[in-house]
Scaffold this motif. Sequence first.
Motif, PDB file in Angstrom:
ATOM      1  N   GLN A 173       4.731   9.978   4.182  1.00  0.00           N
ATOM      2  CA  GLN A 173       3.609  10.901   4.353  1.00  0.00           C
ATOM      3  C   GLN A 173       2.626  10.773   3.192  1.00  0.00           C
ATOM      4  O   GLN A 173       3.025  10.793   2.017  1.00  0.00           O
ATOM      5  CB  GLN A 173       4.116  12.346   4.426  1.00  0.00           C
ATOM      6  N   VAL A 182       0.877   9.781   8.367  1.00  0.00           N
ATOM      7  CA  VAL A 182       2.128   9.105   8.060  1.00  0.00           C
ATOM      8  C   VAL A 182       1.836   7.607   8.096  1.00  0.00           C
ATOM      9  O   VAL A 182       1.280   7.106   9.081  1.00  0.00           O
ATOM     10  CB  VAL A 182       3.239   9.466   9.061  1.00  0.00           C
ATOM     11  N   GLY A 225       8.389   5.408   7.739  1.00  0.00           N
ATOM     12  CA  GLY A 225       7.163   6.184   7.535  1.00  0.00           C
ATOM     13  C   GLY A 225       7.192   6.975   6.244  1.00  0.00           C
ATOM     14  O   GLY A 225       8.241   7.473   5.837  1.00  0.00           O
ATOM     15  N   ARG A 253      -1.043   3.664  10.278  1.00  0.00           N
ATOM     16  CA  ARG A 253      -0.952   5.088  10.011  1.00  0.00           C
ATOM     17  C   ARG A 253      -1.193   5.884  11.281  1.00  0.00           C
ATOM     18  O   ARG A 253      -1.865   5.427  12.198  1.00  0.00           O
ATOM     19  CB  ARG A 253      -1.951   5.518   8.927  1.00  0.00           C
TER      20      ARG A 253
END
Length: 122
Positions: free
Chosen positions: A117, A92, A115, A38
């Motif tokens: 969110q 993300v 990715g 992340r």
Amino acid sequence: QVQLVESGGGLVQPGGSLRLSCAASGSIYSLRDMGWYRQAPGKQSELVARITASHNANYADSVKGRFTISRDNAKNTVYLQMNSLRPEDTAVYYCHAAEVVTLRDLTPTDYWGQGTQVTVSS
């Protein structure tokens, strides 16, 4: 060509839960570790959790006891169950597959997802 497709991100209140999924596709013969990283705004990317093909997992200290990584080898899919989410988990989240070998290319290659969110906010 190998693709990693992530899903499951979104907005959740503190204390809530989310489950991320990442499916790898593309004539895959084998792959070693799968994991989640992340990156929060203004911060470096960090490893969240990683799992081997034999289902041995390791976690960042900040998520131990709250997040659980799992894997379905038959589906080349990795999951991240995130419980007791905190605002500092906002980032993300990127899926990673290590040393992927395909039927077209026997060279082990790492791949990343696009990715997803995750936002933890009241």
